[in-house]
Design a protein around this motif. Structure first.
Motif, PDB file in Angstrom:
ATOM      1  N   THR A 181       0.847  -1.189   0.000  1.00 53.46           N
ATOM      2  CA  THR A 181       0.000   0.000   0.000  1.00 53.46           C
ATOM      3  C   THR A 181       0.882   1.237   0.000  1.00 53.46           C
ATOM      4  N   ILE A 207       1.378   5.059   0.796  1.00 59.01           N
ATOM      5  CA  ILE A 207       0.824   6.041   1.729  1.00 59.01           C
ATOM      6  C   ILE A 207       1.321   7.418   1.300  1.00 59.01           C
ATOM      7  N   SER A 244      -2.857  -1.066  -3.247  1.00 56.77           N
ATOM      8  CA  SER A 244      -3.804  -0.057  -2.796  1.00 56.77           C
ATOM      9  C   SER A 244      -3.084   1.251  -2.520  1.00 56.77           C
ATOM     10  N   LEU A 292      -3.355   4.833   0.013  1.00 61.78           N
ATOM     11  CA  LEU A 292      -3.940   5.421   1.212  1.00 61.78           C
ATOM     12  C   LEU A 292      -3.556   6.892   1.295  1.00 61.78           C
ATOM     13  N   THR A 306      -3.275  10.191   3.331  1.00 55.22           N
ATOM     14  CA  THR A 306      -3.165  10.527   4.754  1.00 55.22           C
ATOM     15  C   THR A 306      -4.087  11.672   5.159  1.00 55.22           C
ATOM     16  N   LYS A 355     -10.411   7.018   5.891  1.00 58.78           N
ATOM     17  CA  LYS A 355      -9.582   5.939   5.349  1.00 58.78           C
ATOM     18  C   LYS A 355      -8.393   5.637   6.266  1.00 58.78           C
ATOM     19  N   MET A 356      -7.837   6.668   6.861  1.00 61.76           N
ATOM     20  CA  MET A 356      -6.732   6.440   7.806  1.00 61.76           C
ATOM     21  C   MET A 356      -7.220   5.649   9.017  1.00 61.76           C
ATOM     22  N   ALA A 391      -7.609   2.011   8.265  1.00 61.43           N
ATOM     23  CA  ALA A 391      -6.349   1.304   8.016  1.00 61.43           C
ATOM     24  C   ALA A 391      -5.530   1.074   9.290  1.00 61.43           C
TER      25      ALA A 391
END
Length: 311
Positions: free
Chosen positions: A211, A213, A231, A233, A235, A240-241, A244
Motif C-alpha cells: 500500500t 501512503i 492499494s 492510502l 493521509t 480511510k486512515m 487502516a
C-alpha cells in the motif's frame, strides 16, 4: 598555494557542477587522479538523478562543500584497470554507487558494511583517500578503487538500472536486514519519490501486499496502474486512515520532508516495524505510547554498498 580543481590531478575532465546553494548546475572543468594499482577508470555512460543530489547542490543539509559535481548512480565502461585489479577488465560494463572509499580494515569493512565505516568516503562532496575532493558522476569519467565498483548484469539496461545503485540498494538492504520479505505480509510505503517507486517494485517482487501512503491523491494512478501497488492510502482522508489502523506489518518511510510519525505508527500491527530512509532537514517527534503499547519498532538504515551481508 592550493591547486585549482582543474590542475590538482593529471587528467582533465568535464562535468556539471554547482558553485553555491542556488543549486544551478553549469559547465565545470576539473581533474581526476591517474589510475592506480587498485583502481578502475570508468567512462560514464549514464548517471541517475537522486534526491540526495538535489539536497546537496542546494545545501539543504548544511554540509555541502562547493563546488559540487553530484551523481552517485553511475553506469559505464571500464577503460583502465590497475595491475592488482582481479574482478574487472577493460571493456566491462560496471557501476559505481554512493561510496567510493573506506578504511578497508575496520570491523564494519570486514563485514562488508563499508557504509558504516568511520572513514567512509562518499562519491562526491567528500574528501577521498588521497586527500583531494571527490567529484561525482555528472561528468565524463571517474576513477574508483576496485572494491567500490560493481559488475553490471548483462540483462539489466544501463539507463533504467542505474538508480538501483542508490535507491535500489537503499530499499533492498533494510528489507533484508529487518526481515521485511515474508510473502503475504502487508508493506506500507510512505512517500512516492525515487525510493518509494523502488520500494513498491521490490515489495511486490518479494510477494508482499503493498500500500502506498501519500498526502497527494494525484499519485494513486501511478502507484497502482504503473508501479503495481495493491492499494493507495491518502493521509489527509481521516476515514480511510482510521479504517487502516493496525493493518500493516511493515512501513518503509521514504519521506524527506518534516512529517508526523504518529499516524504511521498507528497503521502498524502489534510487532510492526517502521523503517526510516528519508532524511528531513529537521528532527521528527517520536511518540512513545504507540511503540510501547504495540511492541513496535522504529529503525533506520543508511545506503548499502554490496548485495552481500552488508546492510
Amino acid at each position: 598555494m592550493a591547486k585549482s580543481p582543474e590542475t590538482e590531478h593529471p587528467n582533465k575532465v568535464f562535468g556539471w557542477g554547482a558553485r553555491d546553494k542556488s543549486g544551478v548546475l553549469s559547465p565545470f572543468h576539473f581533474s581526476r587522479r591517474d589510475n592506480g594499482e587498485n583502481d578502475v577508470t570508468v567512462k560514464i555512460l549514464f548517471c541517475g538523478v537522486c534526491h540526495t543530489d538535489l539536497h546537496t547542490i542546494k545545501n539543504d543539509w548544511g554540509y555541502s562543500y562547493y563546488p559540487v559535481v553530484p551523481g552517485h548512480e553511475i553506469v559505464g565502461i571500464a577503460t583502465k584497470v590497475g595491475k592488482n585489479v582481479t574482478k574487472f577488465k577493460e571493456g566491462d560494463r560496471v557501476g559505481v554507487g554512493v561510496i567510493s572509499g573506506s578504511c578497508q580494515s575496520c570491523e564494519s569493512c570486514d563485514q562488508d558494511l563499508e557504509n558504516y565505516c568511520p572513514q567512509m568516503s562518499f562519491t562526491y562532496n567528500a574528501i577521498g583517500s588521497d586527500g583531494t575532493k571527490n567529484y561525482g558522476g555528472y561528468s565524463e569519467n571517474i576513477v574508483v578503487d576496485q572494491r567500490f565498483v560493481l559488475r553490471f548484469p548483462e540483462n539489466l539496461p544501463s539507463d533504467s538500472g542505474a538508480p538501483l545503485l542508490c535507491a535500489g540498494i537503499t530499499v533492498y538492504s533494510p528489507m533484508k536486514y529487518y526481515g521485511m520479505t515474508e510473502a503475504g505480509k502487508h508493506l506500507g510505503v510512505a512517500g512516492l519519490g525515487g525510493l518509494g517507486h523502488v520500494a513498491v517494485k521490490i515489495g511486490k517482487a518479494f510477494g508482499l501486499k503493498v500500500t502506498v501512503i501519500s498526502s497527494s491523491s494525484t499519485k494513486a494512478e501511478e502507484a497502482i496502474n504503473h508501479l503495481g501497488a495493491d492499494s493507495f492510502l491518502v493521509t489527509t482522508d481521516p476515514q480511510k486512515m482510521k479504517a487502516a489502523i493496525g493493518t500493516m506489518d511493515y512501513i518503509i518511510d521514504t519521506i524527506s520532508a518534516v512529517h508526523a510519525l504518529y499516524p504511521l505508527l498507528g497503521l502498524l500491527k502489534v510487532n510492526g516495524k517502521l523503517i526510516a530512509l528519508g532524511l528531513p532537514e529537521k528532527p521528527l517527534e517520536l511518540p512513545m505510547f504507540p511503540l510501547v503499547l504495540g511492541r513496535k519498532m522504529v529503525g533506520g538504515s543508511l545506503l548499502s554498498l554490496m548485495l552481500g551481508t552488508g546492510s
